[in-house]
Design a protein around this motif. Structure first.
Motif, PDB file in Angstrom:
ATOM      1  N   SER A  15       0.817  -1.210   0.000  1.00 29.53           N
ATOM      2  CA  SER A  15       0.000   0.000   0.000  1.00 29.53           C
ATOM      3  C   SER A  15       0.854   1.265   0.000  1.00 29.53           C
ATOM      4  O   SER A  15       0.338   2.370   0.010  1.00 29.53           O
ATOM      5  CB  SER A  15      -0.923  -0.002   1.220  1.00 29.53           C
ATOM      6  N   ALA A  16       2.189   1.135  -0.013  1.00 29.38           N
ATOM      7  CA  ALA A  16       3.052   2.319   0.012  1.00 29.38           C
ATOM      8  C   ALA A  16       2.815   3.175  -1.232  1.00 29.38           C
ATOM      9  O   ALA A  16       2.449   2.660  -2.290  1.00 29.38           O
ATOM     10  CB  ALA A  16       4.512   1.890   0.079  1.00 29.38           C
ATOM     11  N   ASN A  17       3.041   4.476  -1.067  1.00 24.13           N
ATOM     12  CA  ASN A  17       2.862   5.378  -2.217  1.00 24.13           C
ATOM     13  C   ASN A  17       3.733   4.958  -3.385  1.00 24.13           C
ATOM     14  O   ASN A  17       3.359   5.107  -4.537  1.00 24.13           O
ATOM     15  CB  ASN A  17       3.224   6.808  -1.817  1.00 24.13           C
ATOM     16  N   LEU A  18       4.930   4.501  -3.048  1.00 22.90           N
ATOM     17  CA  LEU A  18       5.813   4.025  -4.106  1.00 22.90           C
ATOM     18  C   LEU A  18       5.941   2.516  -3.913  1.00 22.90           C
ATOM     19  O   LEU A  18       6.723   2.062  -3.093  1.00 22.90           O
ATOM     20  CB  LEU A  18       7.173   4.709  -4.009  1.00 22.90           C
ATOM     21  N   ALA A  19       5.123   1.776  -4.612  1.00 20.20           N
ATOM     22  CA  ALA A  19       5.098   0.329  -4.389  1.00 20.20           C
ATOM     23  C   ALA A  19       6.116  -0.374  -5.276  1.00 20.20           C
ATOM     24  O   ALA A  19       6.705  -1.370  -4.889  1.00 20.20           O
ATOM     25  CB  ALA A  19       3.694  -0.210  -4.637  1.00 20.20           C
ATOM     26  N   ASP A  20       6.333   0.150  -6.459  1.00 24.98           N
ATOM     27  CA  ASP A  20       7.240  -0.498  -7.411  1.00 24.98           C
ATOM     28  C   ASP A  20       8.309   0.517  -7.831  1.00 24.98           C
ATOM     29  O   ASP A  20       8.069   1.382  -8.678  1.00 24.98           O
ATOM     30  CB  ASP A  20       6.431  -0.990  -8.615  1.00 24.98           C
ATOM     31  N   TYR A  21       9.466   0.402  -7.211  1.00 24.34           N
ATOM     32  CA  TYR A  21      10.527   1.387  -7.405  1.00 24.34           C
ATOM     33  C   TYR A  21      10.961   1.489  -8.873  1.00 24.34           C
ATOM     34  O   TYR A  21      11.023   2.588  -9.436  1.00 24.34           O
ATOM     35  CB  TYR A  21      11.727   1.042  -6.517  1.00 24.34           C
ATOM     36  N   ALA A  22      11.213   0.354  -9.468  1.00 25.36           N
ATOM     37  CA  ALA A  22      11.725   0.366 -10.845  1.00 25.36           C
ATOM     38  C   ALA A  22      10.700   0.996 -11.795  1.00 25.36           C
ATOM     39  O   ALA A  22      11.044   1.826 -12.645  1.00 25.36           O
ATOM     40  CB  ALA A  22      12.070  -1.050 -11.284  1.00 25.36           C
ATOM     41  N   ALA A  23       9.447   0.629 -11.603  1.00 23.70           N
ATOM     42  CA  ALA A  23       8.407   1.164 -12.497  1.00 23.70           C
ATOM     43  C   ALA A  23       8.275   2.673 -12.294  1.00 23.70           C
ATOM     44  O   ALA A  23       8.132   3.435 -13.266  1.00 23.70           O
ATOM     45  CB  ALA A  23       7.079   0.471 -12.211  1.00 23.70           C
ATOM     46  N   ALA A  24       8.348   3.102 -11.015  1.00 21.73           N
ATOM     47  CA  ALA A  24       8.218   4.544 -10.739  1.00 21.73           C
ATOM     48  C   ALA A  24       9.367   5.308 -11.389  1.00 21.73           C
ATOM     49  O   ALA A  24       9.166   6.392 -11.949  1.00 21.73           O
ATOM     50  CB  ALA A  24       8.205   4.788  -9.234  1.00 21.73           C
ATOM     51  N   CYS A  25      10.571   4.763 -11.333  1.00 23.09           N
ATOM     52  CA  CYS A  25      11.725   5.451 -11.942  1.00 23.09           C
ATOM     53  C   CYS A  25      11.554   5.556 -13.452  1.00 23.09           C
ATOM     54  O   CYS A  25      11.891   6.574 -14.047  1.00 23.09           O
ATOM     55  CB  CYS A  25      13.022   4.717 -11.616  1.00 23.09           C
ATOM     56  N   ARG A  26      11.029   4.511 -14.038  1.00 22.24           N
ATOM     57  CA  ARG A  26      10.850   4.525 -15.503  1.00 22.24           C
ATOM     58  C   ARG A  26       9.844   5.574 -15.940  1.00 22.24           C
ATOM     59  O   ARG A  26      10.038   6.268 -16.930  1.00 22.24           O
ATOM     60  CB  ARG A  26      10.384   3.147 -15.996  1.00 22.24           C
ATOM     61  N   SER A  27       8.757   5.686 -15.186  1.00 19.80           N
ATOM     62  CA  SER A  27       7.676   6.549 -15.689  1.00 19.80           C
ATOM     63  C   SER A  27       7.761   7.988 -15.190  1.00 19.80           C
ATOM     64  O   SER A  27       7.086   8.870 -15.712  1.00 19.80           O
ATOM     65  CB  SER A  27       6.320   5.941 -15.315  1.00 19.80           C
ATOM     66  N   PHE A  28       8.596   8.248 -14.201  1.00 24.29           N
ATOM     67  CA  PHE A  28       8.600   9.568 -13.557  1.00 24.29           C
ATOM     68  C   PHE A  28       9.143  10.665 -14.481  1.00 24.29           C
ATOM     69  O   PHE A  28      10.156  10.490 -15.144  1.00 24.29           O
ATOM     70  CB  PHE A  28       9.467   9.523 -12.298  1.00 24.29           C
ATOM     71  N   THR A  29       8.460  11.799 -14.504  1.00 22.73           N
ATOM     72  CA  THR A  29       9.054  13.000 -15.113  1.00 22.73           C
ATOM     73  C   THR A  29       8.770  14.180 -14.183  1.00 22.73           C
ATOM     74  O   THR A  29       7.757  14.200 -13.481  1.00 22.73           O
ATOM     75  CB  THR A  29       8.456  13.351 -16.500  1.00 22.73           C
ATOM     76  N   TRP A  30       9.661  15.154 -14.201  1.00 22.32           N
ATOM     77  CA  TRP A  30       9.446  16.331 -13.350  1.00 22.32           C
ATOM     78  C   TRP A  30       8.258  17.141 -13.851  1.00 22.32           C
ATOM     79  O   TRP A  30       7.580  17.819 -13.071  1.00 22.32           O
ATOM     80  CB  TRP A  30      10.711  17.181 -13.256  1.00 22.32           C
ATOM     81  N   GLN A  31       7.993  17.074 -15.143  1.00 26.91           N
ATOM     82  CA  GLN A  31       6.820  17.773 -15.677  1.00 26.91           C
ATOM     83  C   GLN A  31       5.546  17.218 -15.036  1.00 26.91           C
ATOM     84  O   GLN A  31       4.657  17.960 -14.620  1.00 26.91           O
ATOM     85  CB  GLN A  31       6.773  17.632 -17.207  1.00 26.91           C
ATOM     86  N   GLN A  32       5.529  15.889 -14.937  1.00 25.66           N
ATOM     87  CA  GLN A  32       4.381  15.250 -14.303  1.00 25.66           C
ATOM     88  C   GLN A  32       4.246  15.684 -12.840  1.00 25.66           C
ATOM     89  O   GLN A  32       3.148  15.966 -12.362  1.00 25.66           O
ATOM     90  CB  GLN A  32       4.640  13.751 -14.315  1.00 25.66           C
ATOM     91  N   ALA A  33       5.389  15.740 -12.148  1.00 24.35           N
ATOM     92  CA  ALA A  33       5.374  16.160 -10.738  1.00 24.35           C
ATOM     93  C   ALA A  33       4.822  17.583 -10.639  1.00 24.35           C
ATOM     94  O   ALA A  33       4.052  17.914  -9.738  1.00 24.35           O
ATOM     95  CB  ALA A  33       6.771  16.084 -10.146  1.00 24.35           C
ATOM     96  N   ARG A  34       5.219  18.420 -11.577  1.00 24.07           N
ATOM     97  CA  ARG A  34       4.728  19.803 -11.610  1.00 24.07           C
ATOM     98  C   ARG A  34       3.226  19.818 -11.896  1.00 24.07           C
ATOM     99  O   ARG A  34       2.483  20.607 -11.307  1.00 24.07           O
ATOM    100  CB  ARG A  34       5.529  20.572 -12.670  1.00 24.07           C
ATOM    101  N   ASP A  35       2.789  18.925 -12.767  1.00 31.50           N
ATOM    102  CA  ASP A  35       1.373  18.897 -13.141  1.00 31.50           C
ATOM    103  C   ASP A  35       0.474  18.418 -11.999  1.00 31.50           C
ATOM    104  O   ASP A  35      -0.735  18.649 -12.021  1.00 31.50           O
ATOM    105  CB  ASP A  35       1.156  18.003 -14.370  1.00 31.50           C
ATOM    106  N   GLU A  36       1.055  17.743 -11.026  1.00 32.16           N
ATOM    107  CA  GLU A  36       0.250  17.321  -9.875  1.00 32.16           C
ATOM    108  C   GLU A  36      -0.103  18.512  -8.988  1.00 32.16           C
ATOM    109  O   GLU A  36      -0.978  18.420  -8.129  1.00 32.16           O
ATOM    110  CB  GLU A  36       1.024  16.298  -9.035  1.00 32.16           C
ATOM    111  N   LEU A  37       0.609  19.604  -9.187  1.00 31.97           N
ATOM    112  CA  LEU A  37       0.312  20.816  -8.418  1.00 31.97           C
ATOM    113  C   LEU A  37      -0.738  21.632  -9.175  1.00 31.97           C
ATOM    114  O   LEU A  37      -0.980  21.406 -10.358  1.00 31.97           O
ATOM    115  CB  LEU A  37       1.597  21.625  -8.240  1.00 31.97           C
TER     116      LEU A  37
END
Ligand code: ATP
Ligand code: MG
Length: 577
Positions: A15-37
């Motif tokens: 149930s952790a926010n980051l459940a799959d480390y490898a998958a999160a690293c692959r899909s992460f972009t800072w633009q996306q992080a910005r878009d969550e705001l």
């Protein structure tokens, strides 16, 4: 050290926010992080809007944002709506007093609600906030205010009287209580001010924060951060600290240090948690009581506090229950493996170490909730961060890929909370970057599983008889011994060896600094790290010199042993002599 500590039940991990480390690293972009705001209505980005106002707009105004515990134990709560209104009032006060975008507003306050309101109000006004630790003496305050060109100061009548007796205060001084010549009473201004405010149209590149580094290795540097940093605070709060809306969260760091701002104000609020703020300083019993009584879900603290809890013993912890506690993290100094193992016994879960700096603005390397913890490791880079172990003596900088190779932690620039500069130290700032990397000044290794292991600051590395020795390894070995509460290891010059490994050791209560114990510790260290690395000399001390943020000042141990000038002592807290 490769021993694994697998402590999580399966469900917590899943149930952790980051459940799959490898998958999160692959899909992460800072633009996306910005878009969550949310961004400001009409464009732009402002930390205070993301931290407070957007939650109020989304219907969460009644949620408690800040639960403050006074030294006396009295409690006071502030909802998100209340924080929004009060920070609006403060922003109106600043504007009415002619404080403009880009001006610097300093605070010199203990952990009182006004500090949090002033920070948010300053962001709203588009000014730059610089929180100072209230225990600083007059000279460190003067020097920092001069470097930061302080336009205004928020402080208390008591601190104002004590710290500004003999030197000039900034043009505007706001007192959170009382009246003094040359200063204005803030509560009366706040009362007269409107509780609505049109937030300054800041962009991600507008300066928001000025932080001074801890001064562990030398004179503190003024580090500048921009509003865009909030994207990194928010995403690392969610991924590395596992913060979830509605959580009760306690960060023990003072906002006078970067941790107390990034993860003691901004990340918790953007993630819409209820923050616990304790005005009092460390007190083991009080801390256990707070964790238990406030039903803290996520706790973020520092190795020095963990070592103090260890010193008081396991039984003290076991007298309390922490049924709400889900995740514990630590930052600021290397977290010794022994501390991780101890915490697992004391709390039924380990501390999760993470690594970052004032300069990086946000957590860069972390043990994530869903990951197996290897005691003594800092974990893995957060999604969006490319971190390498680099040979920085090479030209160009050479990335070391072989597991176990020791090199400097290098980060690929481009994350939003990267410092925008060292104030008035352009050359020093530029020297941090080479061949497309930001060079941290810290040495580490990476193992075959991708975990990073701290070795030491490059300035603290010991060269002895052809070996390169990181103090952390030796300190951790000493800390395994039941008599040892703290250890600081340095190299002292020696004609034949180059440097000799010298350990300063503070003992736990009930242990006497005898020659027998010295021998025993030497024997223990030799067994653990080998004779070439174990300390040749062990010196007992009541306390070790530490910064106010709790870091052992090895440079001071060295200077004192050699009779050299002690350098900048503005951040020194406890004196080891
Ligand atoms: P100064 O730069 O003034 O000497 P400082 O480096 O201690 O002080 P900070 O920015 O507060 O100032 O601290 C960052 C440093 O703290 C890192 O560079 C690192 O040396 C140390 N540190 C932080 N977290 C960890 C960790 N998890 N493990 C090991 N070291 C850490
Ligand atoms: Mg530093």
């Amino acid at each position: 050290m490769t021993c694994k500590l697998i402590v999580k039940d399966h469900q917590t991990k899943q149930s952790a926010n980051l459940a799959d480390y490898a998958a999160a690293c692959r899909s992460f972009t800072w633009q996306q992080a910005r878009d969550e705001l949310a961004g400001l209505p009409g464009g732009g980005l402002n930390i205070a809007h993301e931290a407070v106002d957007r939650h109020v707009g989304a219907g969460h105004g009644d949620q408690v944002a800040l639960r403050w515990i006074a030294k006396s134990g009295a409690r006071k709560e502030f909802s998100y709506a209340e924080l929004s209104r009060r920070s609006n009032r403060f922003a109106n006060v600043l504007r009415a007093r002619g404080i403009r975008r880009g001006d610097t507003v300093f605070s010199l306050l203990g952990r009182v609600p006004e500090l949090y309101i002033a920070a948010l109000g300053t962001f709203k006004a588009g000014a730059v906030f610089c929180p100072l630790f209230s225990a600083f003496g007059p000279e460190p305050i003067r020097a920092r205010m001069e470097i930061g060109a302080a336009r205004a100061l928020v402080t208390s009548a008591r601190l104002y009287k004590r710290r500004f007796e003999n030197h000039a205060a900034p043009p505007e001084v706001f007192l959170v209580d009382g009246n003094e010549a040359g200063a204005t009473n803030l509560p009366s201004l706040m009362e007269a001010a409107a509780d609505t405010f049109d937030i300054a149209k800041t962009t991600s590149e507008d300066a928001a924060l000025l932080h001074f580094t801890s001064g562990t290795t030398g004179r503190p540097k003024g580090v500048l951060h921009a509003h865009g940093a909030v994207a990194a605070h928010h995403s690392t709060g969610r991924l590395a600290l596992d913060l979830r809306p509605g959580d009760t969260y306690w960060c023990t760091a003072d906002p006078g240090w970067v941790t107390g701002m990034s993860y003691g104000i901004i990340a918790p609020l953007t993630n819409r948690v209820t923050m616990i703020v304790d005005e009092a300083e460390f007190d083991g019993e009080r801390w256990y009581d707070t964790l238990s009584r406030e039903a803290v879900n996520v706790w973020y603290t520092a190795p020095t506090a963990v070592r103090m809890l260890m010193k008081a013993g396991l039984d003290a912890a076991r007298q309390h229950d922490f049924p709400a506690l889900r995740f514990m993290a630590s930052v600021g100094e290397p977290l010794n493996p022994e501390a991780v193992i101890w915490s697992n016994n004391a709390f039924g879960m380990p501390f999760h170490d993470n690594w970052w700096q004032t300069e990086t603005g946000a957590i860069m390397i972390a043990n994530f909730a869903a990951m197996d913890v290897k005691p003594g490791s800092m974990g893995k880079p957060v999604p969006g961060i490319e971190a390498a172990i680099a040979d920085t003596a090479a030209d160009p900088v050479r990335v070391l890929t072989e597991p176990g190779a020791v090199g400097e932690i290098a980060l690929r620039p481009g994350w939003p909370s990267m410092m925008r500069g060292y104030l008035h130290e352009e050359t020093r700032y530029k020297e941090c970057f080479r061949d497309g990397w930001y060079l941290s000044g810290d040495l580490a290794t990476r193992d075959a599983d991708g975990y990073f292991w701290f070795v030491g600051r490059s300035k603290d590395l010991i060269k002895s008889a052809g070996h390169l020795i990181g103090p952390f390894e030796v300190e951790s070995a000493l800390l395994e011994h039941p008599a040892v509460a703290e250890a600081g290891v340095i190299g002292l010059p020696d004609d034949t060896m180059g440097e000799v490994v010298t350990a300063y050791v503070a003992l736990k209560p009930g242990h006497a600094p005898t020659d027998d114990l010295r021998l025993e510790l030497t024997g223990h260290a030799r067994k653990r790290v080998g004779p070439a690395i174990a300390p040749r000399e062990i010196i007992f001390r009541e306390n070790l010199p530490k910064t106010r943020s709790g870091k052992i000042m090895r440079r001071l141990l060295r200077a004192r042993a050699l009779g050299l000038p002690e350098g900048d002592l503005s951040t020194l807290e406890s004196d080891g002599t």
